[in-house]
Scaffold this motif. Sequence first.
Motif, short mmCIF file in Angstrom:
data_model
loop_
_atom_site.label_atom_id
_atom_site.label_comp_id
_atom_site.label_asym_id
_atom_site.label_seq_id
_atom_site.Cartn_x
_atom_site.Cartn_y
_atom_site.Cartn_z
N SER A 1 0.87 -1.16 0.07
CA SER A 1 0.00 0.17 0.01
C SER A 1 0.84 1.21 -0.22
O SER A 1 0.42 2.36 0.40
CB SER A 1 -0.86 -0.15 1.47
N ASN B 1 3.25 4.34 -1.64
CA ASN B 1 2.80 5.06 -2.87
C ASN B 1 3.47 4.83 -4.14
O ASN B 1 4.50 3.96 -3.94
CB ASN B 1 3.03 6.70 -2.69
N SER B 2 3.12 5.18 -5.38
CA SER B 2 3.68 4.61 -6.54
C SER B 2 5.17 5.08 -6.75
O SER B 2 5.85 4.41 -7.32
CB SER B 2 2.79 5.25 -7.83
N HIS B 3 5.54 6.28 -6.12
CA HIS B 3 6.87 6.55 -6.14
C HIS B 3 7.62 5.78 -5.35
O HIS B 3 8.81 5.33 -5.86
CB HIS B 3 7.10 8.09 -5.46
N GLU B 4 7.36 5.29 -4.27
CA GLU B 4 8.19 4.42 -3.46
C GLU B 4 8.17 3.01 -4.03
O GLU B 4 9.22 2.42 -4.15
CB GLU B 4 7.43 4.14 -2.04
N LEU B 5 7.03 2.66 -4.69
CA LEU B 5 7.10 1.40 -5.38
C LEU B 5 7.91 1.35 -6.71
O LEU B 5 8.54 0.28 -7.02
CB LEU B 5 5.96 0.95 -5.75
N ASN B 6 7.96 2.35 -7.15
CA ASN B 6 8.89 2.67 -8.55
C ASN B 6 10.26 2.63 -8.17
O ASN B 6 11.00 2.00 -8.85
CB ASN B 6 8.37 4.00 -9.30
N LYS C 1 11.14 -1.03 -7.65
CA LYS C 1 11.37 -1.64 -8.80
C LYS C 1 12.56 -1.48 -9.53
O LYS C 1 13.19 -2.35 -9.97
CB LYS C 1 10.09 -1.37 -9.73
N GLY D 1 6.64 -6.83 -10.85
CA GLY D 1 6.16 -5.64 -10.76
C GLY D 1 5.56 -5.45 -9.13
O GLY D 1 5.99 -6.40 -8.46
N TYR D 2 4.53 -4.61 -9.19
CA TYR D 2 4.18 -4.60 -7.72
C TYR D 2 2.40 -4.30 -8.08
O TYR D 2 2.29 -3.73 -9.17
CB TYR D 2 4.63 -3.36 -6.89
N ALA E 1 -1.01 -3.05 -5.73
CA ALA E 1 -1.63 -2.37 -4.86
C ALA E 1 -2.60 -3.43 -4.21
O ALA E 1 -3.03 -4.21 -4.83
CB ALA E 1 -2.35 -1.21 -5.06
N GLU F 1 -5.05 -6.69 -13.06
CA GLU F 1 -3.69 -6.18 -12.69
C GLU F 1 -2.84 -7.38 -12.57
O GLU F 1 -1.41 -7.40 -13.16
CB GLU F 1 -3.72 -5.38 -11.57
#
Length: 132
Positions: A88, A90-95, A98, A110-111, A113, A120
């Motif tokens: 959960s 945020n997309s910046h942290e997940l990027n 990755k 990948g990841y 949510a 997905e």
Amino acid sequence: MFTYNLRILLVEDHPFQLMATLCLLNSYGFTQVTTADTADNALQKMNQAHPPFELLLCDQCLPDLTGLKLIGIASLQGLIQQAILLSSLNSHELNTLKKAADEQRLPLLGYLAKPLQKTELINLLAPDPRNR
């Protein structure tokens, strides 16, 4: 119902999230799912699995190890073929995660949510023809 012939290890430390994700996976046709609630428990199950799990689906924020570190250990030891992070964050942290996985040449597809969405998940698995 279509079923997917994919052996998955699901690692999630929150009991409700673990059961909810397991139920979702089963309802999506993924019936060969083993669960673990810590990284240590996951490594024990991976070491006992023959052949290795085809997919490690794990939470990034585990109490004993991050999901990315677990993927690194499992990959280095040949215990998994591919992995997907559940988080959960945020997309910046997940990027950023990755990118770190790519730099380490980890088999991270990948990841996703939480809660897990079938479309997905299938899209991440789609490059592998065994999963179509």
